[in-house]
Structure formats: C-alpha cells, structure tokens
Scaffold this active site. Sequence first.
Site, PDB file in Angstrom:
ATOM      1  N   ASP A  22      -4.069   3.898   2.786  1.00  0.00           N
ATOM      2  CA  ASP A  22      -5.514   3.623   2.947  1.00  0.00           C
ATOM      3  C   ASP A  22      -5.780   2.152   3.298  1.00  0.00           C
ATOM      4  O   ASP A  22      -6.937   1.729   3.372  1.00  0.00           O
ATOM      5  CB  ASP A  22      -6.306   4.044   1.696  1.00  0.00           C
ATOM      6  CG  ASP A  22      -5.968   3.201   0.477  1.00  0.00           C
ATOM      7  OD1 ASP A  22      -5.047   2.346   0.564  1.00  0.00           O
ATOM      8  OD2 ASP A  22      -6.614   3.373  -0.576  1.00  0.00           O
ATOM      9  N   ASN A  70      -0.257   4.533  -0.143  1.00  0.00           N
ATOM     10  CA  ASN A  70      -0.836   5.796   0.342  1.00  0.00           C
ATOM     11  C   ASN A  70      -1.573   5.689   1.673  1.00  0.00           C
ATOM     12  O   ASN A  70      -2.315   6.597   2.051  1.00  0.00           O
ATOM     13  CB  ASN A  70      -1.772   6.389  -0.727  1.00  0.00           C
ATOM     14  CG  ASN A  70      -2.944   5.458  -1.002  1.00  0.00           C
ATOM     15  OD1 ASN A  70      -2.972   4.329  -0.509  1.00  0.00           O
ATOM     16  ND2 ASN A  70      -3.909   5.923  -1.776  1.00  0.00           N
ATOM     17  N   ASP A 114     -10.147 -15.886 -16.576  1.00  0.00           N
ATOM     18  CA  ASP A 114     -11.014 -16.314 -15.478  1.00  0.00           C
ATOM     19  C   ASP A 114     -12.163 -17.207 -15.974  1.00  0.00           C
ATOM     20  O   ASP A 114     -12.891 -16.820 -16.896  1.00  0.00           O
ATOM     21  CB  ASP A 114     -11.592 -15.045 -14.830  1.00  0.00           C
ATOM     22  CG  ASP A 114     -12.280 -15.306 -13.527  1.00  0.00           C
ATOM     23  OD1 ASP A 114     -11.612 -15.784 -12.603  1.00  0.00           O
ATOM     24  OD2 ASP A 114     -13.495 -15.030 -13.433  1.00  0.00           O
ATOM     25  N   ASP A 154       0.852  -1.188   0.000  1.00  0.00           N
ATOM     26  CA  ASP A 154       0.000   0.000   0.000  1.00  0.00           C
ATOM     27  C   ASP A 154       0.892   1.244   0.000  1.00  0.00           C
ATOM     28  O   ASP A 154       1.701   1.427   0.900  1.00  0.00           O
ATOM     29  CB  ASP A 154      -0.885  -0.035   1.256  1.00  0.00           C
ATOM     30  CG  ASP A 154      -1.686   1.245   1.433  1.00  0.00           C
ATOM     31  OD1 ASP A 154      -1.878   1.970   0.434  1.00  0.00           O
ATOM     32  OD2 ASP A 154      -2.117   1.518   2.577  1.00  0.00           O
ATOM     33  N   GLU A 180      -8.075 -20.463 -16.722  1.00  0.00           N
ATOM     34  CA  GLU A 180      -8.443 -21.090 -15.468  1.00  0.00           C
ATOM     35  C   GLU A 180      -9.342 -22.255 -15.861  1.00  0.00           C
ATOM     36  O   GLU A 180     -10.482 -22.054 -16.281  1.00  0.00           O
ATOM     37  CB  GLU A 180      -9.195 -20.113 -14.560  1.00  0.00           C
ATOM     38  CG  GLU A 180      -9.497 -20.739 -13.218  1.00  0.00           C
ATOM     39  CD  GLU A 180     -10.535 -19.987 -12.381  1.00  0.00           C
ATOM     40  OE1 GLU A 180     -10.610 -20.261 -11.185  1.00  0.00           O
ATOM     41  OE2 GLU A 180     -11.281 -19.152 -12.924  1.00  0.00           O
ATOM     42  N   ASP A 199      -5.585 -10.161 -15.824  1.00  0.00           N
ATOM     43  CA  ASP A 199      -6.671 -11.105 -15.597  1.00  0.00           C
ATOM     44  C   ASP A 199      -7.859 -10.680 -16.465  1.00  0.00           C
ATOM     45  O   ASP A 199      -8.322  -9.544 -16.370  1.00  0.00           O
ATOM     46  CB  ASP A 199      -7.051 -11.049 -14.105  1.00  0.00           C
ATOM     47  CG  ASP A 199      -7.439 -12.400 -13.545  1.00  0.00           C
ATOM     48  OD1 ASP A 199      -8.286 -13.062 -14.171  1.00  0.00           O
ATOM     49  OD2 ASP A 199      -6.907 -12.770 -12.491  1.00  0.00           O
ATOM     50  N   HIS A 214      -4.773 -17.126  -5.385  1.00  0.00           N
ATOM     51  CA  HIS A 214      -5.692 -16.335  -4.566  1.00  0.00           C
ATOM     52  C   HIS A 214      -6.988 -17.078  -4.244  1.00  0.00           C
ATOM     53  O   HIS A 214      -7.801 -16.585  -3.465  1.00  0.00           O
ATOM     54  CB  HIS A 214      -6.011 -15.032  -5.293  1.00  0.00           C
ATOM     55  CG  HIS A 214      -6.798 -15.282  -6.540  1.00  0.00           C
ATOM     56  ND1 HIS A 214      -6.256 -15.944  -7.640  1.00  0.00           N
ATOM     57  CD2 HIS A 214      -8.075 -15.020  -6.860  1.00  0.00           C
ATOM     58  CE1 HIS A 214      -7.185 -16.063  -8.560  1.00  0.00           C
ATOM     59  NE2 HIS A 214      -8.299 -15.509  -8.129  1.00  0.00           N
ATOM     60  N   ASP A 215      -7.217 -18.229  -4.885  1.00  0.00           N
ATOM     61  CA  ASP A 215      -8.410 -19.030  -4.589  1.00  0.00           C
ATOM     62  C   ASP A 215      -8.095 -20.224  -3.699  1.00  0.00           C
ATOM     63  O   ASP A 215      -8.980 -21.025  -3.390  1.00  0.00           O
ATOM     64  CB  ASP A 215      -9.043 -19.560  -5.889  1.00  0.00           C
ATOM     65  CG  ASP A 215      -9.631 -18.441  -6.729  1.00  0.00           C
ATOM     66  OD1 ASP A 215     -10.088 -17.434  -6.143  1.00  0.00           O
ATOM     67  OD2 ASP A 215      -9.628 -18.572  -7.971  1.00  0.00           O
ATOM     68  N   ASP A 272      -1.788  -1.235  -3.852  1.00  0.00           N
ATOM     69  CA  ASP A 272      -2.099  -0.481  -5.063  1.00  0.00           C
ATOM     70  C   ASP A 272      -0.948  -0.567  -6.067  1.00  0.00           C
ATOM     71  O   ASP A 272       0.100  -1.152  -5.784  1.00  0.00           O
ATOM     72  CB  ASP A 272      -2.417   0.981  -4.711  1.00  0.00           C
ATOM     73  CG  ASP A 272      -1.396   1.549  -3.728  1.00  0.00           C
ATOM     74  OD1 ASP A 272      -0.189   1.467  -4.033  1.00  0.00           O
ATOM     75  OD2 ASP A 272      -1.804   2.043  -2.648  1.00  0.00           O
TER      76      ASP A 272
HETATM   77  C1  GLC Z   1     -12.309 -17.352 -10.573  1.00  0.00           C
HETATM   78  C2  GLC Z   1     -11.431 -16.456  -9.755  1.00  0.00           C
HETATM   79  C3  GLC Z   1     -12.065 -16.262  -8.423  1.00  0.00           C
HETATM   80  C4  GLC Z   1     -13.400 -15.610  -8.636  1.00  0.00           C
HETATM   81  C5  GLC Z   1     -14.267 -16.382  -9.627  1.00  0.00           C
HETATM   82  C6  GLC Z   1     -15.389 -15.542 -10.131  1.00  0.00           C
HETATM   83  O1  GLC Z   1     -12.425 -18.612 -10.023  1.00  0.00           O
HETATM   84  O2  GLC Z   1     -10.144 -16.958  -9.679  1.00  0.00           O
HETATM   85  O3  GLC Z   1     -11.275 -15.510  -7.551  1.00  0.00           O
HETATM   86  O4  GLC Z   1     -14.070 -15.512  -7.413  1.00  0.00           O
HETATM   87  O5  GLC Z   1     -13.555 -16.777 -10.763  1.00  0.00           O
HETATM   88  O6  GLC Z   1     -14.893 -14.535 -10.965  1.00  0.00           O
HETATM   89 CA    CA Z   2      -3.500   2.153  -1.205  1.00  0.00          CA
END
Ligand code: GLC
Ligand code: CA
Length: 593
Positions: A56, A54, A231, A52, A290, A129, A365-366, A60
């Site tokens: 908040d 700034n 995605d 981050d 994906e 993405d 991230h999933d 970013d």
């Molecule tokens: C994909 C993404 C996930 C998101 C889902 C809906 O699985 O990786 O993070 O929640 O699609 O877009």
């Molecule tokens: Ca920020």
Amino acid sequence: MKNSLLLILLSILTLSGEQAFSANKPNPSSPPDRKWWKEAVVYQIYPRSFKDSNGDGVGDLRGIVEKLDYIKSLGIDVVWLNPVFTSPNADNGYDISNYRDIMREFGTMADFDQLLKGMHERGIKLVLDLVVNHSSDEHEWFKQSRSSRTNPYRDYYHWWPAEKGKPAFRPGAFEVDGSGWRYDSLTNAYYLHYFSYKQPDLNWENPKLRKEIFDMMKFWFDKGVDGFRMDVIPFIAKDTAFPVITQKELQQKYNGDWSQYMGSGPGLHDYLKEMNREVLSKYNCMTVAEGAGVTVKTAHDFVDEERNELNMLYHFEGVSLGYLPDKFKVMDPNGYKLTEFKKIYSKWDSVFSRKGWGTIYLGNHDQPRMVTRWGNDSLQYRELSSKMLTTFLMTMRATPYYYFGDELGMNNIKFDQIEDYRDIESISMYQQIKNNGGDLQEFIDAQKISARDNSRTPFQWDASQNAGFTSGTPWIKVNPNYRAVNVAAEEQDENSVLNYFRKMVRLRKHNPVLVYGAYKLLVPEDPQVYAYTRTLGNEQFLILLNFSAKKADFALDKKLNPAFVLINNYPNIETNGKQVKLAPYQAVVVRMK
Ligand code: GLC
Ligand code: CA
C-alpha cells in the site's frame, strides 16, 4: 612546515574492533554507575518509511519484522520506533487518537506483539514514542471534551471561554497564522494547541488526565516494552491563568525563545516525579526526553539520578547551529563554523561530566539527513563524510541515537516543488510565507537543506523498483540515488558506509573507554579538525575528524603509532608519528596508551 614533515604512508592492518581488543583488553576497573542504557547504541526507525509488507506504499510493522535480521546485523542494542498508535496522521502519528491500539496502516496489535517478541529474541530492546503533550482532536477524550462545557472530559484539555475575550498569544507551530489557540463555536471557547489544531494540548494540571497517561504507560510496559522517548515532554505543564507574555519578558527570562517558556511550566517536575514514582520506577526501562526548550542550565533538573525523573534528554543546540536567526530554517550562506560546533558539543559533554548522562545525534525524523547538513553529500565525499560523522557519533561520551538510513549514507532528496512535500510543517510554512508575501523561492531552496521530509524518504533496500521498499506507490518519493545507495550493494562492499557503521558500533561496544572515558577537546580553534581524547583508567583513545573537503594538518604532543589505528575511513594515514596530514573528511580512532 610542509617540508619538515616526514611523510610516511602506512597501510593500516585491517583489524576489526574485536580483533584489536581481544589481544588488548580494556582496563577491567569498571567505571562507576554503569547502566545498560548508557552503553547502548539506539537505532531509530521511522516505521512509515522502513519497509512496506503489503504494497500500500506505507511502511508497516510486518515490514520491520521481515527485516529484524538486518537490524540485528547492525549490532545496535535498542530500537526507538516513531509513533505506531492509532492516528489520523495530521503529523504522521504525532497526533494519537487511541493510545492503546496500533495504527491500521501499520498493522495490528498481533503484529506489534510479534515485533516485540522478535526483537527480544534477538537481544534488542524496544523503545516507543510517548506523545502526551497533546493528543489528536479525533481522540475520544477530545470529542467528549469539546461537546459541552460541563462534560466530564472538559478538563482533559485547555479551554479559554470566549466571553473573557481573546486569550494571550501562544505559538502554534504548524498553523498558517502561527497561533496556538483555535476557536470552537460549539462551546464558544478557544482550545490550546502548541502544534497544529489537530493536536490539542492535554491538561496535565488535571490529576485524572495524569492517571490516564500513567495507566496507559503501564499497559505498554506490561506488554514488555523497554522504555519511552518522550515527545516535547518539557511542554506538558502550563500556567493555566495563561498570562500575557510581553516581548520584553520573553527576552529577559527565556532568551526570546518560546520553547524555553513552554518548557518551564510550573508543575513540570512534579509531574515527572509522579510519573517516575507511579510508573518508571517499577520497570527496568530507559527514558529519553525530547529536550525542547531545555538549556545547559535546566538540563540537570530532568536527568539527575537523585531527582528520580528521567534518564536522558536530547538538546537542540547542536542541530540548530548555522541557521539564520530570523528566518525559518534558512542556512547562513557561510554555513556553520566548526569551532562553534565543537564548542557546543564540548559544553554539553561537560554538563554531564559528573552527574546525569548525555545523548548524541545528528539526525532524526525532525532533521534533514546528517550527511547533507553536517557532512558533504557530493558524489566525491558522501561516503567519506558519512563515515566521518558516524565516527563522531560513536566516540562521544553520550548514548548515540542513530537514525535509520544514515548507516547507508542516505542524503537529502531536495524536492524542487512544494507539491512533493508531505510534512505538515513544510506545507503550512509555505502557506504562511505565501500569505505574508514572503520569498517562496528562498523557502524552497532552504528546505532542500533543512526540511524534515528529507529524512523521511523510503529506506533503500536494493536497486529494484522503489528501492525494494514497496511494490506499490510509495507515500513519499524515493531518493533517485537508490540504485547506487542501498543495503544490497553495500553488503557486497567491505568498505561501504554500512560496513563501516557496523565496525564503529563494535568498536564502541568493545571499548568502555568510548562510553565512559573522560572527553578532552584538542585544538578548539582549528577550523577544520575536530580532535579529542577519551581516557579511562590507563587507556586513552585519540579521535581525529577532518570536517572539511581540504587536507588538514594536526600536530601531536606525543607519538602516534600507526599500528594502533583502530578505525580509519581511508586505507592509510599520512603521518611521521608527530604530525598527521588528514585527508578530506578523514576520520581515525587511535589507541594512544
Ligand atoms: C516532536 C516530534 C515531531 C512532532 C512534534 C509534535 O517535535 O519529534 O515530529 O511534529 O513533536 O508532536
Ligand atoms: Ca504497508
């Protein structure tokens, strides 16, 4: 056996990959069909949690710009950034309300341009993405679409007029009632959303919509981006008659798996071919799907070169291993079996042994943090098992997708209460289980292992407040272990997880055998050791990984020369040349010829 084993403890010369190989160059015969994206190591950054700039509390783009030299120091080739586009953040950017602008929280287009330039100056490629199965319900297209049945944007989405009765069931992953249809009284119709109602599905059957998407992709390519991670791209095509699907049919045709159904809509491959023709073929780019709902049987339809669709996909078979079948991401109390794990990854290697190209990942991230899910995050073994898993990822025949923070050995935060979660998935599942009178404690306990937020906590830069991530209040709690686990500390330690990752990346980058070499699984039935060889021309590497907290024996059919150990997460290897006794979570890569 133990007695007959002549144990020799040998200290291994601390050779870096480069030093080891400048003396011993790989076979120059270049493997067929080389591509930059096959040789790349991809590093995934979740921008909300990286840095981050700034105060908040939200990471970013300027934060990433500040840290470009760190990223460069890892030796990786490509950065995949999770969505950075304008979004109301129902699903942290996976609900886009403007595909051609940057989310205000993340910065401006000028910041983006600077980031892209900074990456290219450092020889790093940038992959964005692409979230085009659905948009946000706050996208202008959807606002128009819902306004009347005759609006020109009506057919940008899937509507079911209520006078026809209720539409046939489709799943809505992030909805408390589990339904993928939402009634909208404005036009007395239901709209389709495979995720939350804030994420209405786009209608790819409409050529106008496809053209909008292709133009938008060109807009980013013309800026200079190097590719897209796509995605849930297998979900884009739909049978717009929306027929009823019986349990029996689902079972017979799709193995009872809704995502397989959703991933095999009728127009899918026509749309991907069109995308390739109209956009992808015009750029030197990489694409990765994906691969939701993709199986070993359907994988080739996406990535075979001669089909001219996509380059790579990532499957879910590996990361789904070990969960109970009828619960939401609850681990089998007996854990997962390494023999199954080996079987899955070996099978997927063989899928692409002649055609196409694979990917390998254990975290994103999933997914939860890889060391918690697949290694051992106890104080004693967190570092060792992180290094072991990194060795696995960097020695498979597939492009590694490495999730930020795994290079520090970051582990799950394991929240005790639902109030700490920020993820729509965890929050709506909790509510669903509550409404159904289910076991909430079981859910909270299971989430400590499997929840997505475990891997979304702020990156740990140093031991200062909030791990140096922000001077404000972080949007999600920082893992309290940041005082010990952070970049600053690991930079100081030659044997840190971080420095091991860098060595492992170098080893892969300097040895085509680790990229292109044939993979052969050894000891498939061994419950502790994952062992395999990689062979290219007259070169062969042996990889030994102890996935357990106990010592493990491994017998070789030829002699292992400890002087040719290229990397080792322990200072020594215990061997007489024919037998190896691997220490807990030990990982070694040895040159065999
Ligand atoms: C994909 C993404 C996930 C998101 C889902 C809906 O699985 O990786 O993070 O929640 O699609 O877009
Ligand atoms: Ca920020």
